[in-house]
Motif scaffolding. Sequence first.
Motif, PDB file in Angstrom:
ATOM      1  N   GLN A  27      65.327 -43.915  65.256  1.00 45.36           N
ATOM      2  CA  GLN A  27      64.277 -42.939  65.527  1.00 45.36           C
ATOM      3  C   GLN A  27      62.965 -43.369  64.876  1.00 45.36           C
ATOM      4  OE1 GLN A  27      65.293 -38.891  64.622  1.00 45.36           O
ATOM      5  NE2 GLN A  27      63.246 -38.151  65.014  1.00 45.36           N
ATOM      6  N   LYS A  28      63.030 -43.848  63.655  1.00 40.98           N
ATOM      7  CA  LYS A  28      61.821 -44.291  62.954  1.00 40.98           C
ATOM      8  C   LYS A  28      61.156 -45.435  63.722  1.00 40.98           C
ATOM      9  CE  LYS A  28      60.117 -46.153  58.634  1.00 40.98           C
ATOM     10  NZ  LYS A  28      60.422 -46.752  57.353  1.00 40.98           N
ATOM     11  N   VAL A  29      61.943 -46.404  64.183  1.00 45.24           N
ATOM     12  CA  VAL A  29      61.409 -47.532  64.943  1.00 45.24           C
ATOM     13  C   VAL A  29      60.772 -47.034  66.241  1.00 45.24           C
ATOM     14  CG1 VAL A  29      62.069 -49.591  66.276  1.00 45.24           C
ATOM     15  CG2 VAL A  29      62.922 -49.293  63.961  1.00 45.24           C
ATOM     16  N   LEU A  30      61.432 -46.121  66.915  1.00 44.17           N
ATOM     17  CA  LEU A  30      60.900 -45.605  68.179  1.00 44.17           C
ATOM     18  C   LEU A  30      59.591 -44.839  67.979  1.00 44.17           C
ATOM     19  CD1 LEU A  30      64.091 -44.469  70.076  1.00 44.17           C
ATOM     20  CD2 LEU A  30      62.462 -46.211  70.775  1.00 44.17           C
ATOM     21  N   CYS A  59      56.765 -53.690  62.224  1.00 42.67           N
ATOM     22  CA  CYS A  59      57.571 -54.920  62.189  1.00 42.67           C
ATOM     23  C   CYS A  59      58.642 -54.835  61.103  1.00 42.67           C
ATOM     24  CB  CYS A  59      56.682 -56.147  61.977  1.00 42.67           C
ATOM     25  SG  CYS A  59      55.721 -56.623  63.438  1.00 42.67           S
ATOM     26  N   GLN A  60      58.289 -54.286  59.947  1.00 46.48           N
ATOM     27  CA  GLN A  60      59.268 -54.148  58.861  1.00 46.48           C
ATOM     28  C   GLN A  60      60.388 -53.192  59.267  1.00 46.48           C
ATOM     29  OE1 GLN A  60      59.358 -55.936  55.872  1.00 46.48           O
ATOM     30  NE2 GLN A  60      61.420 -55.099  55.969  1.00 46.48           N
ATOM     31  N   ASP A  64      64.263 -54.234  59.718  1.00 45.80           N
ATOM     32  CA  ASP A  64      65.264 -53.474  58.961  1.00 45.80           C
ATOM     33  C   ASP A  64      66.319 -52.902  59.901  1.00 45.80           C
ATOM     34  OD1 ASP A  64      63.883 -54.018  56.630  1.00 45.80           O
ATOM     35  OD2 ASP A  64      63.030 -52.001  56.439  1.00 45.80           O
ATOM     36  N   TYR A  65      65.881 -52.339  61.026  1.00 41.85           N
ATOM     37  CA  TYR A  65      66.815 -51.778  61.995  1.00 41.85           C
ATOM     38  C   TYR A  65      67.749 -52.852  62.543  1.00 41.85           C
ATOM     39  CZ  TYR A  65      68.744 -49.545  66.098  1.00 41.85           C
ATOM     40  OH  TYR A  65      69.632 -49.056  67.030  1.00 41.85           O
ATOM     41  N   MET A  66      67.175 -53.975  62.922  1.00 47.47           N
ATOM     42  CA  MET A  66      67.982 -55.076  63.468  1.00 47.47           C
ATOM     43  C   MET A  66      68.988 -55.567  62.426  1.00 47.47           C
ATOM     44  SD  MET A  66      66.780 -55.639  66.542  1.00 47.47           S
ATOM     45  CE  MET A  66      65.374 -55.042  67.447  1.00 47.47           C
ATOM     46  N   ASN A 110      58.010 -60.128  65.670  1.00 48.86           N
ATOM     47  CA  ASN A 110      57.722 -60.011  64.242  1.00 48.86           C
ATOM     48  C   ASN A 110      57.000 -61.251  63.727  1.00 48.86           C
ATOM     49  OD1 ASN A 110      58.240 -58.733  61.481  1.00 48.86           O
ATOM     50  ND2 ASN A 110      59.186 -60.745  61.267  1.00 48.86           N
ATOM     51  N   ASP A 111      57.498 -62.429  64.085  1.00 46.78           N
ATOM     52  CA  ASP A 111      56.875 -63.668  63.616  1.00 46.78           C
ATOM     53  C   ASP A 111      55.436 -63.808  64.095  1.00 46.78           C
ATOM     54  OD1 ASP A 111      59.278 -64.280  62.395  1.00 46.78           O
ATOM     55  OD2 ASP A 111      59.896 -65.745  63.912  1.00 46.78           O
ATOM     56  N   LYS A 112      55.172 -63.326  65.289  1.00 47.43           N
ATOM     57  CA  LYS A 112      53.836 -63.461  65.867  1.00 47.43           C
ATOM     58  C   LYS A 112      52.838 -62.458  65.283  1.00 47.43           C
ATOM     59  CE  LYS A 112      51.562 -63.910  70.380  1.00 47.43           C
ATOM     60  NZ  LYS A 112      51.787 -63.964  71.842  1.00 47.43           N
ATOM     61  N   TYR A 113      53.307 -61.269  64.904  1.00 47.10           N
ATOM     62  CA  TYR A 113      52.371 -60.196  64.550  1.00 47.10           C
ATOM     63  C   TYR A 113      52.472 -59.663  63.125  1.00 47.10           C
ATOM     64  CZ  TYR A 113      51.382 -60.099  69.510  1.00 47.10           C
ATOM     65  OH  TYR A 113      51.013 -60.451  70.782  1.00 47.10           O
ATOM     66  N   ALA A 114      53.493 -59.966  62.382  1.00 48.88           N
ATOM     67  CA  ALA A 114      53.696 -59.305  61.086  1.00 48.88           C
ATOM     68  C   ALA A 114      52.709 -59.738  60.007  1.00 48.88           C
ATOM     69  CB  ALA A 114      55.120 -59.528  60.591  1.00 48.88           C
TER      70      ALA A 114
END
Length: 159
Positions: A27-30, A59-60, A64-66, A110-114
């Motif tokens: 839910q937090k990611v969404l 991204c964090q 974390d979710y993954m 994540n790698d592109k934008y974090a």
Amino acid sequence: MLTKLEQAKQEWGGTSHIIDNWLNDRQKVLVEYCELAGLPPYNKEQHSLPSLEQIQAFCQSLVDYMSTGHFEVYDQVVSECESHGEQSAKLAQDIYPRISDTTDSALEFNDKYADKIDDEAAEDFDHDLSQLGQIMEQRFELEDQLLATLHQKHLQPEA
């Protein structure tokens, strides 16, 4: 995606502390995704890029979710499925590699934008975020298939 999440929480909530926490993390990611994308109820008034801080926080949460999925939830779900028959084990073995593919795509985002957003990345952001949304939706559907199988055949709600 949020509607499906609410359905998942209603269906599988209370079956496991790990699954409850994981669905809360989803839910937090969404919510963070919707904020970045400017989706209702977080519509953007301007068509500008979110702040680097917002992108980094998303991204964090995504990583974390993954990670929670791969290192906590899937191990439990797959081992439960394997211990309860060939059909469940086969489903878990079929779905897990497909979920891993979605992880690779999320990590690329994540790698592109974090860390930073250069001019080229800024031009690609909306497109990449849209693609990530589709990938997340696929992943959530696959995860829900695993949870449905486990729940239907093996889990009873905690007392």
